[in-house]
Motif scaffolding. Structure first.
Motif: not given
Length: 549
Positions: A78, A80, A205, A211, A213
């Protein structure tokens, strides 16, 4: 009355059969996944005995679509990332300088001045030409091509005392931000797709964050290695070569280190001749000495620029720059037509392959700053799967027992429809290639409850009709007809909520919305049509004089 035409019966049965057929591969997840991976590998690089063995784990004539497991179920990485959109403003001004210089050359000589990032300052040798020069520079402006910026120019030109200052307009900066984010999203998606990862989540975002993932990948560090490099490739003229990294390169020039020669620095013209945006292909290869390299090919525009420059600068060095490092600076030996060439350097085979992937996917328009990163191990994913299985099994078993205890034979029919309902949900998820997450499992559990709710409404309505001394056939028919409005009211409002969650939510919220929305559709279908068909079959054979629900 209790009559369903033959074509409707066949349609209901066929729908159930197709849905369960599509859901079947999920009952054999491991073999089917290996089969699919082998099929993709064979298509990409050819068959091997090992791949043929994996391919044979699942019959070719069977459906092979699977419900993809999300990050919280499979494990993975993950990230960001924050896109440094301000970098694009500076690059835009760098690219504008040669255009401004050439436009003003016929009026008066000009010199570029020191200026903040995202701003271009030009000093005129003859200040009396100021008004004419500003008019010439304004003539270089272009219309902003977005709806919000309609009627605005892309640059703002101001000046005083022989100094012209050029900046991007607010409308152009807003349009640039939007383009930068869209390009970054698309390029990150291409890079991740190139390495064959399964069902990544890549979405915007806020105004400047993305983002990312990726289920099944080893670590966040591995993911950053794939997408964290901007891979901005440029071909710049060489001004000089030296060993002092503290030299002042001069305005409009760059001082960059060499990766091929330790302690060597090149002074280059900041404005590139050709950029990686004009590449159409890049492949790992080997040079004439058998060392790993990357071969490349430009589009028509890039090939023309590359060919013209090499023809006019034979004997001059030409730097190949990747992410502000000179990876090679060969001397132009002859005219290079056709727009193709090879990048050499101290590459390993893996590095040349990764570089080719990055260049093929395209350069990120701006650098990324990773503000959050997590690695979710497969053990945690398995724990999540086990927890989801337990929750679903307990809920499912409790509902089945309740329905059978409360409604007897009719509850048994509802239970069969409920099992078919869950199968149809997985069939639809497999068909659309959706990703299942823990919130998605929660949506399925909620769907089970809502499917039972529809059956309860129908059976309670039949009970009410039986109390009015109507015959069994009439009571069953009225029960289904009069319960329909209440079922539709409850499910349509919930479906609207699922649509809103999908449109406005992100990540796990969307996973929940997808399973909830599909579950509502299948619940209404199985509760109203499938159970009714089973009741009709039973009634036509038994013809009971009295009915107890």
């Amino acid at each position: 009355m209790l009559q369903i035409s033959l074509w409707k019966r066949l349609l209901i049965a066929l729908t159930c059969a197709v849905g369960l057929w599509l859901a079947l591969p999920n009952a054999f997840y491991g073999p089917v996944e290996q089969h699919n991976d082998a099929a993709a590998a064979i298509e990409k690089s050819g068959a091997t005995p090992e791949l043929e063995t994996q391919l044979a784990l699942w019959p070719e004539w069977m459906p092979s679509g699977l419900v993809n497991l999300g990050l919280d179920l499979r494990g993975g990485a993950h990230l960001l990332a924050e896109v440094n959109v301000a970098d694009v403003y500076a690059s835009r001004m760098e690219a504008t300088w040669p255009e401004v210089r050439d436009a003003l050359r016929s009026l008066t000589p000009v010199r570029r001045q020191e200026s903040p990032a995202g701003e271009l300052r030009v000093r005129l040798n003859d200040p009396t030409k100021m008004a004419e020069a500003m008019e010439t520079v304004r003539g270089l402006a272009r219309q902003v091509t977005t709806l919000s910026g309609a009627g605005s120019n892309d640059i703002v030109v101001s000046g005083d005392d022989g100094l012209i200052t050029i900046t991007l307009s607010d409308a152009e900066m807003q349009a640039t931000d939007e383009r930068t984010m869209q390009q970054s999203l698309e390029i990150i998606r291409r890079r991740i797709d190139e390495v064959g990862t399964r069902e990544p989540t890549i979405q915007r975002q806020g105004t400047d964050r993305i983002l990312i993932q990726v289920p099944g990948i080893g670590s966040a560090t591995e993911l950053k290695a794939i997408i964290g490099t901007t891979a901005q490739l440029t071909f710049n003229p060489v001004v000089s070569r030296g060993s002092n990294g503290n030299d002042n390169p001069g305005i409009g020039n760059l001082l960059l280190p060499s990766t091929d020669e330790s302690g060597v620095f090149y002074t280059l013209e900041a404005a590139p001749v050709v950029t990686g945006e004009e590449l159409v292909d890049a492949q790992p290869s080997f040079d004439q000495n058998g060392r790993p390299a990357v071969s490349f090919r430009f589009d028509t525009t890039g090939a023309r620029k590359f060919g013209n420059y090499t023809a006019e600068n034979i004997g001059s060095p030409f730097a190949i720059v990747l992410d502000n490092e000179v990876i090679s600076a060969p001397t132009i030996q002859s005219h290079i037509p056709g727009g193709s060439g090879i990048i050499t350097g101290n590459f390993s085979v893996e590095e040349s392959t990764n570089l080719a992937v990055l260049l093929r996917a395209g350069a990120l328009p701006a650098g990324l700053t990773f503000v959050e990163e997590r690695t979710i191990g497969p053990e945690l994913g398995q724990d999540s799967i086990d927890a989801g299985k337990i929750a679903t099994t307990v809920a499912f078993a409790a509902v089945l027992l309740f329905m059978f205890a409360s409604y007897g034979l009719f509850g048994f029919f509802a239970n069969i429809a409920l099992i078919i309902n869950v199968g149809l949900i997985f069939g639809l998820l497999s068909l659309i290639g959706a990703t299942l997450t823990l919130p998605g499992i929660a949506g399925i559990v909620l769907t089970v409850g809502m499917a039972v709710d529809a059956n309860v409404l129908i059976f309670e309505r039949i009970r009410e009709e039986l109390k009015t001394a109507k015959g069994p056939a009439r009571a069953i028919s009225l029960g289904y007809e009069k319960a329909l409005s209440a079922i539709l009211d409850a499910n349509i409002t919930t479906f609207i909520i699922a649509v809103i969650l999908f449109m406005l939510g992100s990540g796990p919220v969307r996973g929940f919305a997808v399973t909830l929305g599909l579950g509502i559709v299948t619940s209404v279908f199985t509760a109203y049509f499938v159970t009714r068909l089973m009741v009709v079959f039973w009634f036509e054979r038994r013809r009971p004089k009295q009915l107890t629900v």
